[in-house]
Design a protein around this motif. Structure first.
Motif, mmCIF file in Angstrom:
data_model
loop_
_atom_site.group_PDB
_atom_site.id
_atom_site.type_symbol
_atom_site.label_atom_id
_atom_site.label_comp_id
_atom_site.label_asym_id
_atom_site.label_seq_id
_atom_site.Cartn_x
_atom_site.Cartn_y
_atom_site.Cartn_z
ATOM 1 N N HIS A 30 0.689 -1.191 0.053
ATOM 2 C CA HIS A 30 -0.001 -0.009 -0.114
ATOM 3 C C HIS A 30 0.835 1.344 0.056
ATOM 4 O O HIS A 30 2.153 1.221 0.171
ATOM 5 C CB HIS A 30 -1.007 0.120 1.410
ATOM 6 C CG HIS A 30 -1.562 -1.091 1.382
ATOM 7 N ND1 HIS A 30 -3.034 -0.877 0.789
ATOM 8 C CD2 HIS A 30 -1.738 -2.242 1.931
ATOM 9 C CE1 HIS A 30 -3.579 -1.980 0.931
ATOM 10 N NE2 HIS A 30 -3.014 -2.813 1.731
ATOM 11 N N HIS A 33 1.282 4.864 1.787
ATOM 12 C CA HIS A 33 1.222 4.919 3.425
ATOM 13 C C HIS A 33 1.730 6.274 3.576
ATOM 14 O O HIS A 33 2.480 6.739 3.067
ATOM 15 C CB HIS A 33 1.452 3.862 4.302
ATOM 16 C CG HIS A 33 0.611 3.721 5.604
ATOM 17 N ND1 HIS A 33 -0.630 3.432 5.639
ATOM 18 C CD2 HIS A 33 1.000 4.153 6.731
ATOM 19 C CE1 HIS A 33 -1.139 3.242 6.822
ATOM 20 N NE2 HIS A 33 -0.023 3.842 7.622
ATOM 21 N N THR A 34 0.984 7.078 4.596
ATOM 22 C CA THR A 34 1.405 8.302 5.025
ATOM 23 C C THR A 34 2.022 7.766 6.672
ATOM 24 O O THR A 34 1.133 7.377 7.149
ATOM 25 C CB THR A 34 0.577 9.651 5.083
ATOM 26 O OG1 THR A 34 0.146 9.800 3.664
ATOM 27 C CG2 THR A 34 1.139 10.734 5.899
ATOM 28 N N LEU A 35 3.302 8.158 6.686
ATOM 29 C CA LEU A 35 3.923 7.923 7.882
ATOM 30 C C LEU A 35 4.135 9.069 8.622
ATOM 31 O O LEU A 35 4.389 9.884 8.312
ATOM 32 C CB LEU A 35 5.479 6.979 7.864
ATOM 33 C CG LEU A 35 5.594 5.815 7.059
ATOM 34 C CD1 LEU A 35 6.791 5.413 6.977
ATOM 35 C CD2 LEU A 35 4.552 4.872 7.555
ATOM 36 N N LYS A 62 4.484 14.604 8.421
ATOM 37 C CA LYS A 62 3.895 13.573 7.694
ATOM 38 C C LYS A 62 4.690 13.341 6.627
ATOM 39 O O LYS A 62 5.075 14.167 5.766
ATOM 40 C CB LYS A 62 2.614 14.177 7.241
ATOM 41 C CG LYS A 62 1.566 14.324 8.302
ATOM 42 C CD LYS A 62 0.229 14.829 7.585
ATOM 43 C CE LYS A 62 -0.992 14.983 8.707
ATOM 44 N NZ LYS A 62 -2.182 15.426 8.232
ATOM 45 N N VAL A 69 4.506 0.468 1.850
ATOM 46 C CA VAL A 69 4.425 -0.160 3.056
ATOM 47 C C VAL A 69 3.739 -1.662 2.679
ATOM 48 O O VAL A 69 2.885 -1.628 1.753
ATOM 49 C CB VAL A 69 3.969 0.336 4.231
ATOM 50 C CG1 VAL A 69 4.596 1.705 4.529
ATOM 51 C CG2 VAL A 69 2.488 0.549 4.175
ATOM 52 N N MET A 104 1.174 -4.099 4.351
ATOM 53 C CA MET A 104 0.226 -4.117 5.592
ATOM 54 C C MET A 104 -0.540 -5.574 5.643
ATOM 55 O O MET A 104 -0.813 -6.000 4.568
ATOM 56 C CB MET A 104 -0.932 -2.983 5.391
ATOM 57 C CG MET A 104 -1.928 -3.043 6.625
ATOM 58 S SD MET A 104 -2.743 -1.408 6.777
ATOM 59 C CE MET A 104 -3.986 -1.817 5.529
ATOM 60 N N TYR A 124 1.884 -3.094 9.820
ATOM 61 C CA TYR A 124 2.675 -2.703 8.673
ATOM 62 C C TYR A 124 4.239 -2.472 8.713
ATOM 63 O O TYR A 124 4.811 -1.944 9.880
ATOM 64 C CB TYR A 124 1.898 -1.725 8.153
ATOM 65 C CG TYR A 124 2.008 -0.073 8.836
ATOM 66 C CD1 TYR A 124 3.021 0.589 8.826
ATOM 67 C CD2 TYR A 124 1.145 -0.014 10.117
ATOM 68 C CE1 TYR A 124 3.069 1.967 9.425
ATOM 69 C CE2 TYR A 124 1.243 1.245 10.755
ATOM 70 C CZ TYR A 124 2.195 2.186 10.350
ATOM 71 O OH TYR A 124 2.314 3.202 11.173
ATOM 72 N N ASN A 139 3.563 5.162 -6.304
ATOM 73 C CA ASN A 139 2.323 6.157 -5.955
ATOM 74 C C ASN A 139 1.508 6.476 -7.361
ATOM 75 O O ASN A 139 0.420 6.527 -7.290
ATOM 76 C CB ASN A 139 3.190 7.272 -5.500
ATOM 77 C CG ASN A 139 2.359 8.125 -5.052
ATOM 78 O OD1 ASN A 139 1.175 7.800 -4.150
ATOM 79 N ND2 ASN A 139 2.544 9.643 -5.044
#
Length: 148
Positions: free
Chosen positions: A20, A22-24, A31, A37, A39, A46, A85
């Motif tokens: 996926h 993802h926003t870490l 952000k 990542v 999951m 994740y 992305n």
């Protein structure tokens, strides 16, 4: 490092982990968007994809213990994350083989970078050719095992 092109793996709980974007959140302040990542569908654990862990570590080191920025796109720092992305943005509602779509997108990006490399070489710009070469090497690792 070149064999890190998988889009799924098995979690420590035995469930399937799928990739996926993802926003870490780092230090509850920053952000970091666009991070690939894995999951788990069972336990929701994740972890960053192995192919981006090194660059993600470098980004975190650059941010330091008191980060000054509040957000940025990891896809701007990692070529493979950028391709994923872009691919995921287009693939969301489509049927088909995600792995094949990702490989085609990587091939397209490699073609684009090779064209840019020729322009940079013709312009005799060693900094630009070096940057493009680095970007190409990161993508070629992800396509090398699929060609054979």
């Amino acid at each position: 490092m070149c064999n890190e092109n998988q889009l799924s793996q098995i979690c420590r709980c035995g469930g399937e982990m799928t990739i996926h974007i993802h926003t870490l959140i780092y230090k509850a302040k920053v952000k970091i968007a666009g991070v690939p990542v894995f999951m788990c569908r069972s336990c929701f654990h994740y972890e960053p994809h192995p192919a981006v862990k090194r660059d993600l570590s470098l980004v975190i080191q650059e941010l330091g213990s008191e980060p000054q920025r509040n957000s940025f796109s990891f896809a701007e720092r990692n070529e493979w994350a950028s391709v994923l992305n872009d691919t995921f943005t287009m693939f969301k509602d489509e049927e088909g083989d995600l792995e094949q779509v990702v490989q085609e997108a990587m091939g397209d990006r490699i073609d684009l970078l090779l064209d840019l490399f020729q322009i940079a070489a013709a312009a005799a710009d060693p900094e630009w050719t070096g940057e493009i070469e680095s970007r190409l090497l990161k993508l070629i690792c992800h396509t090398a095992s699929k060609v054979s």
